[in-house]
Design a protein around this motif. Structure first.
Motif, short mmCIF file in Angstrom:
data_model
loop_
_atom_site.label_atom_id
_atom_site.label_comp_id
_atom_site.label_asym_id
_atom_site.label_seq_id
_atom_site.Cartn_x
_atom_site.Cartn_y
_atom_site.Cartn_z
N ILE A 83 0.83 -1.20 0.00
CA ILE A 83 0.00 0.00 0.00
C ILE A 83 0.87 1.25 0.00
CG2 ILE A 83 -1.79 1.28 1.25
CD1 ILE A 83 -2.76 -1.41 2.38
N MET A 84 2.03 1.19 0.66
CA MET A 84 2.92 2.35 0.75
C MET A 84 3.62 2.66 -0.57
SD MET A 84 4.69 1.57 4.46
CE MET A 84 5.97 2.81 4.27
N ARG B 41 -1.04 6.45 5.97
CA ARG B 41 -2.12 6.26 5.00
C ARG B 41 -2.45 4.77 4.85
NH1 ARG B 41 -0.80 10.28 -0.16
NH2 ARG B 41 -0.47 12.19 1.04
N ALA B 42 -1.43 3.93 4.83
CA ALA B 42 -1.66 2.49 4.66
C ALA B 42 -2.52 1.94 5.78
CB ALA B 42 -0.32 1.75 4.60
N HIS B 43 -2.19 2.30 7.03
CA HIS B 43 -2.95 1.77 8.17
C HIS B 43 -4.36 2.37 8.21
CE1 HIS B 43 0.11 -0.67 10.26
NE2 HIS B 43 0.96 0.09 9.58
N GLU B 44 -4.48 3.62 7.80
CA GLU B 44 -5.80 4.25 7.75
C GLU B 44 -6.69 3.55 6.74
OE1 GLU B 44 -6.61 8.30 5.80
OE2 GLU B 44 -6.51 8.80 7.93
N LEU B 45 -6.14 3.21 5.57
CA LEU B 45 -6.92 2.56 4.53
C LEU B 45 -7.25 1.11 4.89
CD1 LEU B 45 -5.13 4.10 1.46
CD2 LEU B 45 -7.60 4.19 1.89
N ARG C 154 -8.06 -8.18 -3.06
CA ARG C 154 -8.61 -7.11 -3.90
C ARG C 154 -8.71 -5.80 -3.13
NH1 ARG C 154 -12.87 -8.17 -8.56
NH2 ARG C 154 -11.20 -9.66 -8.86
N ARG C 155 -9.10 -5.87 -1.87
CA ARG C 155 -9.19 -4.65 -1.06
C ARG C 155 -7.81 -4.04 -0.83
NH1 ARG C 155 -14.28 -4.07 2.24
NH2 ARG C 155 -15.72 -5.54 1.29
N VAL C 156 -6.81 -4.87 -0.63
CA VAL C 156 -5.44 -4.36 -0.47
C VAL C 156 -4.99 -3.66 -1.75
CG1 VAL C 156 -3.01 -5.03 -0.19
CG2 VAL C 156 -4.77 -6.02 1.29
N ALA C 157 -5.27 -4.25 -2.89
CA ALA C 157 -4.89 -3.64 -4.16
C ALA C 157 -5.60 -2.30 -4.35
CB ALA C 157 -5.22 -4.59 -5.31
N ILE C 158 -6.87 -2.23 -3.97
CA ILE C 158 -7.62 -0.97 -4.05
C ILE C 158 -7.01 0.07 -3.12
CG2 ILE C 158 -9.85 0.09 -3.52
CD1 ILE C 158 -11.10 -2.64 -4.46
N ALA C 159 -6.62 -0.37 -1.92
CA ALA C 159 -5.98 0.54 -0.97
C ALA C 159 -4.70 1.12 -1.55
CB ALA C 159 -5.67 -0.20 0.34
#
Length: 289
Positions: free
Chosen positions: A107-108, A124-128, A152-157
Protein backbone atom coordinates in the motif's frame (compact mmCIF):
# COMPACT_ATOMS: atom_id res chain seq x y z
CA UNK A 1 -11.09 17.82 -12.00
CA UNK A 2 -12.96 17.85 -15.33
CA UNK A 3 -11.93 15.44 -18.08
CA UNK A 4 -12.70 16.28 -21.71
CA UNK A 5 -12.10 14.24 -24.84
CA UNK A 6 -12.26 16.08 -28.15
CA UNK A 7 -12.36 14.08 -31.39
CA UNK A 8 -10.11 11.42 -29.85
CA UNK A 9 -8.88 8.62 -32.08
CA UNK A 10 -6.40 5.84 -31.40
CA UNK A 11 -4.53 3.40 -33.61
CA UNK A 12 -2.75 0.34 -32.24
CA UNK A 13 0.55 -0.47 -34.01
CA UNK A 14 0.31 2.74 -36.02
CA UNK A 15 2.15 2.78 -39.35
CA UNK A 16 2.80 -0.95 -39.22
CA UNK A 17 1.23 -3.88 -41.10
CA UNK A 18 -0.69 -4.65 -37.91
CA UNK A 19 -2.29 -1.21 -37.58
CA UNK A 20 -5.76 -1.37 -36.06
CA UNK A 21 -8.14 1.46 -35.25
CA UNK A 22 -9.60 1.22 -31.75
CA UNK A 23 -11.11 4.70 -31.29
CA UNK A 24 -12.38 7.37 -33.65
CA UNK A 25 -13.98 10.79 -33.06
CA UNK A 26 -14.71 10.24 -29.37
CA UNK A 27 -16.25 13.31 -27.72
CA UNK A 28 -17.08 13.23 -24.02
CA UNK A 29 -16.99 15.38 -20.91
CA UNK A 30 -16.71 13.99 -17.38
CA UNK A 31 -17.41 16.65 -14.79
CA UNK A 32 -15.52 16.98 -11.52
CA UNK A 33 -17.26 15.14 -8.69
CA UNK A 34 -19.51 13.13 -10.99
CA UNK A 35 -19.96 9.36 -11.10
CA UNK A 36 -19.82 8.34 -14.75
CA UNK A 37 -20.32 4.85 -16.16
CA UNK A 38 -18.85 3.89 -19.53
CA UNK A 39 -20.80 1.00 -21.05
CA UNK A 40 -20.65 -0.90 -24.32
CA UNK A 41 -20.40 -4.39 -25.75
CA UNK A 42 -17.10 -6.26 -25.90
CA UNK A 43 -14.82 -4.57 -28.44
CA UNK A 44 -16.61 -1.22 -28.27
CA UNK A 45 -13.48 0.65 -27.17
CA UNK A 46 -14.14 0.97 -23.42
CA UNK A 47 -10.77 -0.36 -22.26
CA UNK A 48 -8.79 1.66 -24.81
CA UNK A 49 -10.67 4.79 -23.78
CA UNK A 50 -9.95 4.05 -20.13
CA UNK A 51 -6.19 4.03 -20.77
CA UNK A 52 -6.41 7.57 -22.16
CA UNK A 53 -7.76 8.86 -18.85
CA UNK A 54 -4.35 9.00 -17.17
CA UNK A 55 -1.98 8.99 -20.10
CA UNK A 56 -1.26 5.26 -20.29
CA UNK A 57 -2.14 5.78 -23.94
CA UNK A 58 -1.85 9.05 -25.85
CA UNK A 59 -4.39 9.80 -28.57
CA UNK A 60 -3.34 9.27 -32.17
CA UNK A 61 -5.70 12.12 -33.02
CA UNK A 62 -7.59 14.68 -30.98
CA UNK A 63 -7.09 16.03 -27.47
CA UNK A 64 -7.57 14.68 -23.95
CA UNK A 65 -7.81 17.35 -21.25
CA UNK A 66 -7.44 16.23 -17.63
CA UNK A 67 -7.78 19.22 -15.35
CA UNK A 68 -5.16 21.72 -16.53
CA UNK A 69 -3.18 19.10 -18.47
CA UNK A 70 -3.61 18.64 -22.22
CA UNK A 71 -2.54 15.34 -23.79
CA UNK A 72 -2.01 14.93 -27.52
CA UNK A 73 -0.05 12.53 -29.70
CA UNK A 74 3.08 14.62 -29.15
CA UNK A 75 2.92 14.90 -25.36
CA UNK A 76 6.17 13.79 -23.70
CA UNK A 77 6.05 11.01 -21.12
CA UNK A 78 7.73 13.11 -18.43
CA UNK A 79 4.78 15.49 -18.51
CA UNK A 80 2.34 12.74 -17.53
CA UNK A 81 3.53 11.91 -14.00
CA UNK A 82 1.48 14.72 -12.47
CA UNK A 83 -1.61 13.51 -14.35
CA UNK A 84 -1.10 10.00 -12.99
CA UNK A 85 -0.79 11.34 -9.46
CA UNK A 86 -4.34 12.66 -9.76
CA UNK A 87 -5.92 9.76 -11.68
CA UNK A 88 -5.88 6.30 -10.08
CA UNK A 89 -6.96 3.21 -12.01
CA UNK A 90 -8.28 0.02 -10.44
CA UNK A 91 -7.89 -2.56 -13.20
CA UNK A 92 -9.72 -5.86 -13.58
CA UNK A 93 -8.34 -8.34 -11.05
CA UNK A 94 -6.22 -5.66 -9.32
CA UNK A 95 -4.89 -8.31 -6.91
CA UNK A 96 -2.68 -9.51 -9.79
CA UNK A 97 -0.71 -6.25 -9.35
CA UNK A 98 0.33 -7.05 -5.76
CA UNK A 99 4.06 -7.67 -5.43
CA UNK A 100 5.51 -6.50 -2.08
CA UNK A 101 6.38 -8.80 0.82
CA UNK A 102 3.82 -7.28 3.20
CA UNK A 103 0.44 -5.60 2.85
CA UNK A 104 1.80 -2.43 4.47
CA UNK A 105 4.66 -2.13 1.98
CA UNK A 106 2.38 -2.80 -0.97
CA UNK A 107 0.00 0.00 0.00
CA UNK A 108 2.92 2.35 0.75
CA UNK A 109 4.55 1.84 -2.64
CA UNK A 110 2.24 4.17 -4.62
CA UNK A 111 2.43 7.27 -2.43
CA UNK A 112 6.19 6.90 -1.91
CA UNK A 113 6.63 6.66 -5.68
CA UNK A 114 4.93 10.06 -5.90
CA UNK A 115 7.20 11.64 -3.28
CA UNK A 116 5.28 11.05 -0.05
CA UNK A 117 7.63 10.41 2.90
CA UNK A 118 7.76 6.98 4.50
CA UNK A 119 5.94 7.82 7.73
CA UNK A 120 3.07 9.55 5.94
CA UNK A 121 2.80 6.63 3.52
CA UNK A 122 2.68 4.22 6.48
CA UNK A 123 -0.02 6.31 8.17
CA UNK A 124 -2.12 6.26 5.00
CA UNK A 125 -1.66 2.49 4.66
CA UNK A 126 -2.95 1.77 8.17
CA UNK A 127 -5.80 4.25 7.75
CA UNK A 128 -6.92 2.56 4.53
CA UNK A 129 -6.64 -0.91 6.03
CA UNK A 130 -9.17 0.17 8.62
CA UNK A 131 -11.40 2.07 6.16
CA UNK A 132 -11.61 -0.92 3.83
CA UNK A 133 -12.75 -3.23 6.61
CA UNK A 134 -9.56 -5.25 6.92
CA UNK A 135 -8.14 -6.42 10.27
CA UNK A 136 -5.23 -4.31 11.62
CA UNK A 137 -2.89 -7.29 11.91
CA UNK A 138 -3.09 -7.83 8.16
CA UNK A 139 -0.52 -5.06 7.67
CA UNK A 140 2.41 -7.36 8.44
CA UNK A 141 1.11 -10.32 6.44
CA UNK A 142 2.11 -11.24 2.91
CA UNK A 143 -0.64 -10.15 0.50
CA UNK A 144 -0.38 -13.57 -1.14
CA UNK A 145 -1.58 -15.30 2.04
CA UNK A 146 -4.92 -13.46 2.00
CA UNK A 147 -8.30 -14.48 0.65
CA UNK A 148 -9.28 -13.28 -2.82
CA UNK A 149 -11.58 -10.59 -1.43
CA UNK A 150 -8.92 -9.33 0.98
CA UNK A 151 -6.31 -9.22 -1.78
CA UNK A 152 -8.61 -7.11 -3.90
CA UNK A 153 -9.19 -4.65 -1.06
CA UNK A 154 -5.44 -4.36 -0.47
CA UNK A 155 -4.89 -3.64 -4.16
CA UNK A 156 -7.62 -0.97 -4.05
CA UNK A 157 -5.98 0.54 -0.97
CA UNK A 158 -2.73 0.80 -2.94
CA UNK A 159 -4.48 3.00 -5.50
CA UNK A 160 -6.30 5.11 -2.91
CA UNK A 161 -3.11 5.65 -0.89
CA UNK A 162 -1.74 8.32 -3.22
CA UNK A 163 -5.03 10.21 -2.85
CA UNK A 164 -6.19 10.51 -6.47
CA UNK A 165 -8.93 13.00 -7.21
CA UNK A 166 -10.16 10.81 -10.08
CA UNK A 167 -10.80 7.09 -9.58
CA UNK A 168 -11.20 4.92 -12.68
CA UNK A 169 -12.69 1.46 -12.14
CA UNK A 170 -12.24 -1.14 -14.87
CA UNK A 171 -14.77 -3.93 -14.22
CA UNK A 172 -13.74 -3.87 -10.54
CA UNK A 173 -16.03 -6.73 -9.50
CA UNK A 174 -14.86 -9.24 -12.13
CA UNK A 175 -14.69 -12.74 -10.69
CA UNK A 176 -16.52 -11.93 -7.45
CA UNK A 177 -19.73 -13.59 -6.25
CA UNK A 178 -22.91 -11.45 -6.03
CA UNK A 179 -22.36 -10.60 -2.34
CA UNK A 180 -18.74 -9.62 -2.97
CA UNK A 181 -19.70 -7.53 -6.01
CA UNK A 182 -22.27 -5.55 -4.05
CA UNK A 183 -19.87 -4.99 -1.13
CA UNK A 184 -17.11 -3.67 -3.40
CA UNK A 185 -19.46 -1.43 -5.39
CA UNK A 186 -21.04 -0.03 -2.21
CA UNK A 187 -17.52 0.62 -0.89
CA UNK A 188 -16.67 2.66 -3.99
CA UNK A 189 -19.90 4.61 -3.58
CA UNK A 190 -18.97 5.51 0.00
CA UNK A 191 -15.48 6.57 -1.10
CA UNK A 192 -16.93 8.61 -3.96
CA UNK A 193 -19.14 10.57 -1.61
CA UNK A 194 -16.75 10.86 1.35
CA UNK A 195 -13.67 11.88 -0.67
CA UNK A 196 -15.60 13.91 -3.27
CA UNK A 197 -14.00 11.84 -6.00
CA UNK A 198 -14.64 11.98 -9.72
CA UNK A 199 -15.48 8.31 -10.29
CA UNK A 200 -15.45 6.58 -13.69
CA UNK A 201 -16.82 3.04 -13.89
CA UNK A 202 -16.13 0.93 -16.99
CA UNK A 203 -18.62 -1.92 -16.85
CA UNK A 204 -20.65 -4.54 -18.70
CA UNK A 205 -23.25 -4.40 -15.93
CA UNK A 206 -26.30 -2.33 -16.78
CA UNK A 207 -27.41 -2.84 -13.17
CA UNK A 208 -24.26 -1.18 -11.75
CA UNK A 209 -24.46 1.66 -14.27
CA UNK A 210 -28.09 2.29 -13.31
CA UNK A 211 -27.58 1.99 -9.56
CA UNK A 212 -24.43 4.04 -9.04
CA UNK A 213 -23.81 6.44 -11.94
CA UNK A 214 -25.30 9.88 -12.43
CA UNK A 215 -24.06 10.02 -16.05
CA UNK A 216 -23.53 7.31 -18.67
CA UNK A 217 -21.39 7.27 -21.81
CA UNK A 218 -22.23 4.55 -24.36
CA UNK A 219 -19.42 3.29 -26.60
CA UNK A 220 -20.01 1.42 -29.86
CA UNK A 221 -17.49 0.38 -32.51
CA UNK A 222 -14.83 2.69 -31.12
CA UNK A 223 -16.79 5.89 -30.68
CA UNK A 224 -19.15 7.55 -28.20
CA UNK A 225 -22.74 7.24 -29.38
CA UNK A 226 -24.86 8.24 -26.35
CA UNK A 227 -24.31 10.42 -23.31
CA UNK A 228 -26.82 11.25 -20.61
CA UNK A 229 -28.34 10.43 -17.26
CA UNK A 230 -29.35 6.82 -16.53
CA UNK A 231 -32.98 7.81 -17.00
CA UNK A 232 -32.21 9.29 -20.44
CA UNK A 233 -30.07 6.37 -21.58
CA UNK A 234 -32.36 3.56 -20.42
CA UNK A 235 -35.52 5.22 -21.70
CA UNK A 236 -34.37 4.51 -25.28
CA UNK A 237 -34.56 0.72 -25.36
CA UNK A 238 -34.68 0.48 -29.16
CA UNK A 239 -31.56 2.56 -29.68
CA UNK A 240 -29.66 0.62 -27.00
CA UNK A 241 -30.60 -2.60 -28.77
CA UNK A 242 -28.91 -1.37 -31.97
CA UNK A 243 -25.70 -1.13 -29.90
CA UNK A 244 -26.25 -4.67 -28.56
CA UNK A 245 -27.11 -3.44 -25.08
CA UNK A 246 -30.13 -4.24 -22.92
CA UNK A 247 -31.95 -2.67 -20.03
CA UNK A 248 -31.15 -3.20 -16.34
CA UNK A 249 -33.24 -6.04 -14.90
CA UNK A 250 -35.35 -3.69 -12.78
CA UNK A 251 -36.19 -1.46 -15.76
CA UNK A 252 -37.01 -4.48 -17.94
CA UNK A 253 -39.33 -5.84 -15.23
CA UNK A 254 -40.92 -2.39 -14.96
CA UNK A 255 -41.66 -2.33 -18.69
CA UNK A 256 -43.30 -5.77 -18.50
CA UNK A 257 -45.26 -4.78 -15.39
CA UNK A 258 -46.51 -1.58 -17.02
CA UNK A 259 -47.79 -3.55 -20.00
CA UNK A 260 -49.57 -5.92 -17.62
CA UNK A 261 -51.38 -3.18 -15.67
CA UNK A 262 -51.88 -0.84 -18.65
CA UNK A 263 -50.27 2.21 -17.07
CA UNK A 264 -46.86 3.73 -16.36
CA UNK A 265 -45.22 3.87 -12.96
CA UNK A 266 -44.44 7.32 -11.58
CA UNK A 267 -40.70 7.08 -12.27
CA UNK A 268 -38.07 4.83 -13.81
CA UNK A 269 -37.11 1.97 -11.49
CA UNK A 270 -33.33 1.96 -11.89
CA UNK A 271 -32.89 -0.41 -8.93
CA UNK A 272 -34.84 -3.26 -7.38
CA UNK A 273 -35.53 -1.09 -4.33
CA UNK A 274 -37.17 1.63 -6.42
CA UNK A 275 -39.11 -1.02 -8.35
CA UNK A 276 -40.47 -2.50 -5.12
CA UNK A 277 -41.53 0.94 -3.89
CA UNK A 278 -43.32 1.74 -7.15
CA UNK A 279 -45.15 -1.60 -7.23
CA UNK A 280 -46.14 -1.11 -3.57
CA UNK A 281 -47.69 2.25 -4.51
CA UNK A 282 -49.76 0.60 -7.25
CA UNK A 283 -50.86 -2.17 -4.88
CA UNK A 284 -51.84 0.42 -2.27
CA UNK A 285 -53.89 2.38 -4.80
CA UNK A 286 -55.66 -0.77 -6.00
CA UNK A 287 -56.28 -1.92 -2.45
CA UNK A 288 -57.79 1.43 -1.51
CA UNK A 289 -60.44 1.31 -4.20
Amino acid sequence: MDITLQQVGYLYAKNSPFEKRALHEVDATIHSGSYTAIIGHTGSGKSTLLMHLNGLLKPSEGIVKIGDATITAGTKAKGLKEVRRHVGIVFQFPEHQLFEETVEKDIMFGPMNFGVDKEEARRRAHELIEQLGLPKEIAEQSPFELSGGQMRRVAIAGVLAFKPSVLVLDEPTAGLDPKGRREIMDLFQVLHERENLTTILVTHSMEDAARYADNIIVMHDGTSVMNGTPEEIFSDEERLATYRLGLPRAVKFQRDFEKLIGRSLSKMALTEEILAEEIAKVASEVGGR
